[in-house]
Design an enzyme around this catalytic site. Structure first.
Site, PDB file in Angstrom:
ATOM      1  N   LEU A  77      -1.557  -8.143  -5.371  1.00  0.00           N
ATOM      2  CA  LEU A  77      -0.881  -9.156  -4.543  1.00  0.00           C
ATOM      3  C   LEU A  77      -0.341 -10.312  -5.378  1.00  0.00           C
ATOM      4  O   LEU A  77      -0.957 -10.736  -6.350  1.00  0.00           O
ATOM      5  CB  LEU A  77      -1.862  -9.694  -3.493  1.00  0.00           C
ATOM      6  CG  LEU A  77      -2.446  -8.646  -2.541  1.00  0.00           C
ATOM      7  CD1 LEU A  77      -3.371  -9.310  -1.525  1.00  0.00           C
ATOM      8  CD2 LEU A  77      -1.350  -7.858  -1.826  1.00  0.00           C
ATOM      9  N   GLN A  82      14.145  -0.800   2.277  1.00  0.00           N
ATOM     10  CA  GLN A  82      12.891  -0.434   2.957  1.00  0.00           C
ATOM     11  C   GLN A  82      12.826  -1.066   4.351  1.00  0.00           C
ATOM     12  O   GLN A  82      12.450  -0.423   5.331  1.00  0.00           O
ATOM     13  CB  GLN A  82      11.701  -0.895   2.107  1.00  0.00           C
ATOM     14  CG  GLN A  82      10.366  -0.824   2.821  1.00  0.00           C
ATOM     15  CD  GLN A  82       9.193  -1.064   1.889  1.00  0.00           C
ATOM     16  OE1 GLN A  82       8.800  -0.163   1.162  1.00  0.00           O
ATOM     17  NE2 GLN A  82       8.639  -2.257   1.897  1.00  0.00           N
ATOM     18  N   GLY A 139       9.140  -8.109   3.000  1.00  0.00           N
ATOM     19  CA  GLY A 139       9.997  -8.992   2.198  1.00  0.00           C
ATOM     20  C   GLY A 139      11.405  -8.428   2.053  1.00  0.00           C
ATOM     21  O   GLY A 139      11.594  -7.210   1.904  1.00  0.00           O
ATOM     22  N   SER A 142       7.319  -9.402  -8.009  1.00  0.00           N
ATOM     23  CA  SER A 142       7.036  -7.986  -7.831  1.00  0.00           C
ATOM     24  C   SER A 142       5.719  -7.678  -8.533  1.00  0.00           C
ATOM     25  O   SER A 142       5.434  -8.243  -9.595  1.00  0.00           O
ATOM     26  CB  SER A 142       8.158  -7.161  -8.470  1.00  0.00           C
ATOM     27  OG  SER A 142       7.720  -5.833  -8.680  1.00  0.00           O
ATOM     28  N   HIS A 159       3.589 -11.508  -1.320  1.00  0.00           N
ATOM     29  CA  HIS A 159       2.712 -10.967  -0.267  1.00  0.00           C
ATOM     30  C   HIS A 159       2.017 -12.100   0.488  1.00  0.00           C
ATOM     31  O   HIS A 159       1.872 -12.049   1.714  1.00  0.00           O
ATOM     32  CB  HIS A 159       1.605 -10.101  -0.883  1.00  0.00           C
ATOM     33  CG  HIS A 159       2.077  -8.900  -1.628  1.00  0.00           C
ATOM     34  ND1 HIS A 159       1.960  -8.785  -2.990  1.00  0.00           N
ATOM     35  CD2 HIS A 159       2.660  -7.753  -1.196  1.00  0.00           C
ATOM     36  CE1 HIS A 159       2.425  -7.610  -3.378  1.00  0.00           C
ATOM     37  NE2 HIS A 159       2.875  -6.968  -2.315  1.00  0.00           N
TER      38      HIS A 159
END
Ligand code: PAF
Length: 284
Positions: free
Chosen positions: A30, A150, A144, A182, A34
């Site tokens: 994380l 996605q 995100g 990331s 996140h």
């Protein structure tokens, strides 16, 4: 905060969470991106569930599944601090027991961009997220914008399969120097990290030119390709597509657009994007 690693234990703990439920699916390792999703979910819902599961079905055979960072103890501490009520931490055999044979495929949206370079990736993502939604039964799920394709794939799945929840997209969280956060950034050496900055820099430049009135896809793509080519070890794609459905513009940009980039710096695959909309001040 509670944790559950089986479906039965998750369902039992989830049943005690009354009112609206926010859900943040993750693969762990994380970072602030996140945590921003988790904090927003905590603000907007009665309770929040997170999941930590490195989903083998969304990695190709030559991808980084084995070396994907696994930092469960630290992740659980961060979830607790963010105000998460319950974390689902299944093993692969819980999610994919022997005989598992059902997949979710969002056909058109999964084809371009990352879909072209990661065959089967979005099938794996849609399948695991569909299962997680069925297990957790959230009111809202948070993702995100960095993973723009996605989010489109998952929002389409939710719509097409009549899933009773809302997909909430949150802006990309960036380091001070612009690098999109990331879990894979931790693989970058200091010099690779420096070179990786070209991605956010050129996307910001594309957005600047768009905001000044540039609408020519060919011109904007060529400035991306030449800047990225000079710093990255491999540019997989640098494209501008319609934000709504990822189709190409046959002429000048005449609708909200996504400028998206993917490629390698060293052995690390990085992606990033910005949205191009006529109104100023809305950046991804
Ligand atoms: O974005 C991710 O971390 C993953 O693709 C997700 C949504 C948790 C599914 O494994």
């Amino acid at each position: 905060m509670k944790t559950a690693s089986t479906v039965a234990a998750l369902r039992k703990a989830r049943a005690r969470l009354k009112g609206t439920l926010g859900f943040v699916p993750t693969m762990g390792a994380l970072h602030e991106g996140h945590l921003t999703l988790m904090r927003r979910s905590v603000r907007e819902n009665g309770h929040t569930v997170a999941s930590i599961f490195v989903n083998p079905r969304q990695f190709g055979p030559s991808e980084d599944l084995a070396k994907y960072p696994r930092t469960l103890k630290e992740d659980l501490k961060l979830c607790r601090e963010a105000g998460v009520d319950l974390v689902f931490t299944p093993d692969a055999d819980v999610m994919y027991p022997d005989g598992f044979d059902t997949f979710v495929e969002v056909e058109r949206l999964s084809r371009p961009l990352c879909g072209e370079f990661r065959p089967g990736h979005f099938r794996g993502v849609a399948t695991v997220v569909c299962k997680l939604f069925n297990i957790v039964q959230p009111s809202r799920a948070y993702f995100g914008q960095k993973d723009a394709q996605q989010v489109l794939v998952l929002a389409r799945m939710v719509e097409d399969l009549n899933m009773p929840l809302k997909v909430v997209t949150c802006p990309t969280v960036r380091e001070k120097d612009g690098l999109a956060m990331s879990s894979r950034n931790r693989y970058l050496s200091p010099s690779e990290r420096e070179r990786a900055l070209v991605i956010s820099r050129i996307l910001a430049e594309v957005k600047r030119q768009f905001d000044k009135g540039e609408r020519d896809v060919g011109h904007l793509v060529s400035i991306m390709e030449s800047a990225l080519g000079a710093e990255m070890d491999e540019v997989q794609y640098a494209e501008i597509r319609r934000l709504a459905d990822l189709t190409e513009f046959p002429g000048p940009i005449d609708a909200p657009a996504l400028a998206a980039v993917a490629g390698y710096v060293g052995t690390t695959r990085l992606i990033d994007n910005v949205t191009l909309t006529p109104s100023r001040g809305r950046n991804a």
